[in-house]
Design a protein around this motif. Structure first.
Motif, PDB file in Angstrom:
ATOM      1  N   LEU A  12      99.619  82.069  -2.941  1.00  0.00           N
ATOM      2  CA  LEU A  12      98.671  82.843  -2.164  1.00  0.00           C
ATOM      3  C   LEU A  12      97.661  83.490  -3.088  1.00  0.00           C
ATOM      4  N   SER A 102      93.079  76.791  -0.197  1.00  0.00           N
ATOM      5  CA  SER A 102      93.996  77.929  -0.242  1.00  0.00           C
ATOM      6  C   SER A 102      93.717  78.797   0.974  1.00  0.00           C
ATOM      7  N   LEU A 103      94.599  79.735   1.224  1.00  0.00           N
ATOM      8  CA  LEU A 103      94.386  80.640   2.350  1.00  0.00           C
ATOM      9  C   LEU A 103      93.125  81.463   2.154  1.00  0.00           C
ATOM     10  N   LEU A 118     102.573  87.560   5.071  1.00  0.00           N
ATOM     11  CA  LEU A 118     101.788  86.334   5.000  1.00  0.00           C
ATOM     12  C   LEU A 118     102.380  85.371   3.973  1.00  0.00           C
ATOM     13  N   HIS A 122     103.538  81.685   4.960  1.00  0.00           N
ATOM     14  CA  HIS A 122     102.892  80.559   4.299  1.00  0.00           C
ATOM     15  C   HIS A 122     103.902  79.712   3.539  1.00  0.00           C
ATOM     16  N   ALA A 132      98.840  73.660   1.682  1.00  0.00           N
ATOM     17  CA  ALA A 132      98.396  74.979   2.112  1.00  0.00           C
ATOM     18  C   ALA A 132      97.960  74.945   3.573  1.00  0.00           C
ATOM     19  N   PHE A 133      98.173  76.045   4.261  1.00  0.00           N
ATOM     20  CA  PHE A 133      97.686  76.218   5.626  1.00  0.00           C
ATOM     21  C   PHE A 133      96.171  76.360   5.596  1.00  0.00           C
ATOM     22  N   VAL A 134      95.479  75.581   6.410  1.00  0.00           N
ATOM     23  CA  VAL A 134      94.022  75.683   6.486  1.00  0.00           C
ATOM     24  C   VAL A 134      93.616  76.015   7.909  1.00  0.00           C
ATOM     25  N   THR A 145      91.525  89.000  10.298  1.00  0.00           N
ATOM     26  CA  THR A 145      91.920  87.838   9.504  1.00  0.00           C
ATOM     27  C   THR A 145      93.431  87.692   9.414  1.00  0.00           C
ATOM     28  N   LEU A 149      95.657  84.583  10.833  1.00  0.00           N
ATOM     29  CA  LEU A 149      96.413  83.727   9.919  1.00  0.00           C
ATOM     30  C   LEU A 149      97.886  83.668  10.308  1.00  0.00           C
ATOM     31  N   ILE A 153      99.714  80.265  11.597  1.00  0.00           N
ATOM     32  CA  ILE A 153     100.823  79.664  10.853  1.00  0.00           C
ATOM     33  C   ILE A 153     102.062  79.561  11.736  1.00  0.00           C
TER      34      ILE A 153
END
Length: 201
Positions: A12, A102-103, A118, A122, A132-134, A145, A149, A153
């Motif tokens: 992260l 990246s996040l 987070l 993640h 990575a989560f996009v 935000t 996120l 996720i």
């Protein structure tokens, strides 16, 4: 639960954040007002156009395809080409692009427990899907935000790998469009697409 194939783990970003892609080429960011950014892009050397495009989506085939079809008559034509090329990403292209992501950074004043939550969410996502989560957060206020996120996720962890590949590809398309609009100053063109449909979060 086994880790998805081939892609390395992602850490992260620090709470202050860091860009997931390189800075945009200086020529485009400082082009004189008398010369529209699209004109600069259309006439830039191939390597500069390629660097700009890689700053929007880290897929070499995607960047080469869009650069090779210059010049574009207007921003709409360029964005349509951007969308079309993104829809045609192969699994290998998608893996290449996801490996560079990246996040999004959290606001600087986000409390430490939020980063812990987070990080845990993640890590679970990476363990399941291997990348990575996009997500495209265009238009989301900074104070929302974290919630977006975490919500994204947790909801997408229920996808099977093929479903998530399709969703991640769509989010990458939206991110590429947003970044290209920002680079060219194409305000008001961040959302939308070429008319083809794909799943969204």
């Amino acid at each position: 639960m086994t880790r998805g194939p081939t892609l390395p783990a992602h850490r992260l970003p620090h709470p202050s954040g860091r860009p997931a892609v390189p800075a945009l080429p200086e020529q485009l960011r400082t082009s004189p007002p008398s010369r529209p950014p699209l004109d600069v892009f259309n006439t830039a050397p191939a390597d500069e156009a390629h660097r700009l495009l890689l700053a929007c989506l880290r897929s070499n085939r995607w960047a080469h395809r869009i650069a090779a079809h210059r010049p574009y008559p207007d921003p709409g034509a360029l964005l349509a080409a951007c969308d079309e090329a993104a829809y045609d990403l192969s699994p290998a292209d998608l893996a290449e692009a996801l490996a560079a992501e990246s996040l999004p950074p959290l606001p600087a004043d986000t409390y430490g427990a939020a980063h812990t939550a987070l990080s845990a969410a993640h890590a679970a996502y990476e363990a399941r899907f291997g990348h990575a989560f996009v997500v495209c957060l265009d238009g989301v206020p900074p104070q929302e935000t974290l919630d977006r996120l975490l919500e994204g996720i947790r909801s997408r962890l229920t996808n099977d790998p093929e479903e998530e590949r399709v969703v991640a590809a769509e989010e990458l398309r939206r991110l590429a469009r947003e970044r290209l609009c920002d680079a060219l100053g194409a305000t008001g063109a961040h959302t939308g697409g070429s008319g083809r449909t794909a799943p969204r979060v």
